[in-house]
Design a protein around this motif. Structure first.
Motif, PDB file in Angstrom:
ATOM      1  N   PHE A   9       0.815  -1.219   0.000  1.00  0.00           N
ATOM      2  CA  PHE A   9       0.000   0.000   0.000  1.00  0.00           C
ATOM      3  C   PHE A   9       0.845   1.264   0.000  1.00  0.00           C
ATOM      4  O   PHE A   9       0.401   2.294  -0.517  1.00  0.00           O
ATOM      5  CB  PHE A   9      -1.035  -0.018   1.125  1.00  0.00           C
ATOM      6  N   ALA A  10       2.056   1.205   0.494  1.00  0.00           N
ATOM      7  CA  ALA A  10       2.957   2.359   0.376  1.00  0.00           C
ATOM      8  C   ALA A  10       3.289   2.598  -1.093  1.00  0.00           C
ATOM      9  O   ALA A  10       3.293   3.745  -1.571  1.00  0.00           O
ATOM     10  CB  ALA A  10       4.229   2.132   1.191  1.00  0.00           C
ATOM     11  N   VAL A  11       3.527   1.528  -1.829  1.00  0.00           N
ATOM     12  CA  VAL A  11       3.834   1.626  -3.259  1.00  0.00           C
ATOM     13  C   VAL A  11       2.615   2.134  -4.033  1.00  0.00           C
ATOM     14  O   VAL A  11       2.725   3.023  -4.878  1.00  0.00           O
ATOM     15  CB  VAL A  11       4.320   0.253  -3.787  1.00  0.00           C
ATOM     16  N   VAL A  12       1.440   1.585  -3.733  1.00  0.00           N
ATOM     17  CA  VAL A  12       0.211   2.032  -4.403  1.00  0.00           C
ATOM     18  C   VAL A  12      -0.043   3.510  -4.098  1.00  0.00           C
ATOM     19  O   VAL A  12      -0.322   4.306  -5.000  1.00  0.00           O
ATOM     20  CB  VAL A  12      -0.998   1.167  -3.975  1.00  0.00           C
ATOM     21  N   SER A  13       0.073   3.894  -2.834  1.00  0.00           N
ATOM     22  CA  SER A  13      -0.185   5.283  -2.430  1.00  0.00           C
ATOM     23  C   SER A  13       0.784   6.259  -3.079  1.00  0.00           C
ATOM     24  O   SER A  13       0.413   7.387  -3.401  1.00  0.00           O
ATOM     25  CB  SER A  13      -0.094   5.419  -0.907  1.00  0.00           C
ATOM     26  N   ALA A  14       2.020   5.822  -3.282  1.00  0.00           N
ATOM     27  CA  ALA A  14       3.031   6.676  -3.907  1.00  0.00           C
ATOM     28  C   ALA A  14       2.876   6.735  -5.427  1.00  0.00           C
ATOM     29  O   ALA A  14       3.538   7.521  -6.090  1.00  0.00           O
ATOM     30  CB  ALA A  14       4.431   6.174  -3.545  1.00  0.00           C
ATOM     31  N   GLY A  15       2.015   5.886  -5.984  1.00  0.00           N
ATOM     32  CA  GLY A  15       1.849   5.847  -7.432  1.00  0.00           C
ATOM     33  C   GLY A  15       3.054   5.257  -8.140  1.00  0.00           C
ATOM     34  O   GLY A  15       3.291   5.530  -9.313  1.00  0.00           O
ATOM     35  N   ASP A  16       3.806   4.421  -7.443  1.00  0.00           N
ATOM     36  CA  ASP A  16       5.028   3.816  -7.980  1.00  0.00           C
ATOM     37  C   ASP A  16       4.677   2.567  -8.788  1.00  0.00           C
ATOM     38  O   ASP A  16       4.796   1.440  -8.307  1.00  0.00           O
ATOM     39  CB  ASP A  16       5.985   3.502  -6.826  1.00  0.00           C
ATOM     40  N   ILE A  17       4.252   2.782 -10.004  1.00  0.00           N
ATOM     41  CA  ILE A  17       3.769   1.697 -10.854  1.00  0.00           C
ATOM     42  C   ILE A  17       4.887   0.725 -11.211  1.00  0.00           C
ATOM     43  O   ILE A  17       4.659  -0.489 -11.288  1.00  0.00           O
ATOM     44  CB  ILE A  17       3.096   2.267 -12.129  1.00  0.00           C
ATOM     45  N   GLU A  18       6.081   1.208 -11.390  1.00  0.00           N
ATOM     46  CA  GLU A  18       7.204   0.314 -11.724  1.00  0.00           C
ATOM     47  C   GLU A  18       7.470  -0.688 -10.611  1.00  0.00           C
ATOM     48  O   GLU A  18       7.677  -1.872 -10.881  1.00  0.00           O
ATOM     49  CB  GLU A  18       8.460   1.122 -12.057  1.00  0.00           C
ATOM     50  N   THR A  19       7.460  -0.239  -9.371  1.00  0.00           N
ATOM     51  CA  THR A  19       7.647  -1.166  -8.250  1.00  0.00           C
ATOM     52  C   THR A  19       6.433  -2.066  -8.096  1.00  0.00           C
ATOM     53  O   THR A  19       6.567  -3.266  -7.811  1.00  0.00           O
ATOM     54  CB  THR A  19       7.934  -0.401  -6.940  1.00  0.00           C
ATOM     55  N   LEU A  20       5.248  -1.508  -8.305  1.00  0.00           N
ATOM     56  CA  LEU A  20       4.032  -2.308  -8.193  1.00  0.00           C
ATOM     57  C   LEU A  20       4.064  -3.487  -9.162  1.00  0.00           C
ATOM     58  O   LEU A  20       3.640  -4.590  -8.817  1.00  0.00           O
ATOM     59  CB  LEU A  20       2.798  -1.436  -8.435  1.00  0.00           C
TER      60      LEU A  20
END
Length: 119
Positions: A9-20
């Motif tokens: 959820f930290a990745v989703v919240s940050a909008g970090d699509i590459e990590t997602l």
């Protein structure tokens, strides 16, 4: 599992699509209660990546998460705004995790309430 949920959820919240992308299995399925379609990986990444274009602000608050067999269950409240209008919508997700990656998500929230509040 809770550490994975926090990271996810930290990745989703940050909008970090590459990590997602790296947190999803290639055959991930994302189901929402308000439509008759399961999103595949590409569709869901596009949906999440488009949030900054669709909303002036969007975040998750009051998160509660519990590890369960094969994944986690998370409740939160979506806070979104667009054109001076605000929405506060409760949601719950069942996330299936396999081999350290998300295999399936089942998300429940009232999309009609979100749409009505922001229209």
């Amino acid at each position: 599992m809770l550490a994975f949920a926090d990271k996810f959820f930290a990745v989703v919240s940050a909008g970090d699509i590459e990590t997602l992308k790296t947190l999803y299995h290639d055959d991930v399925a994302v189901w929402h209660n308000y439509e008759e379609h399961e999103q595949n990986k590409e569709e869901n990444l596009e949906t999440l990546g488009s949030i900054p274009r669709r909303y002036d602000s969007f975040d998750y608050a009051d998160a509660r998460c519990v590890a369960i067999a094969g994944g986690f269950l998370r409740q939160h409240v979506i806070h979104a705004s667009r054109n001076g209008k605000k929405a506060v919508i409760p949601a719950i997700l069942r996330v299936y995790v396999d081999e350290g990656k998300v295999r399936r998500i089942e998300e429940y929230f009232d999309r009609g309430q979100l749409t009505a509040a922001l229209t």
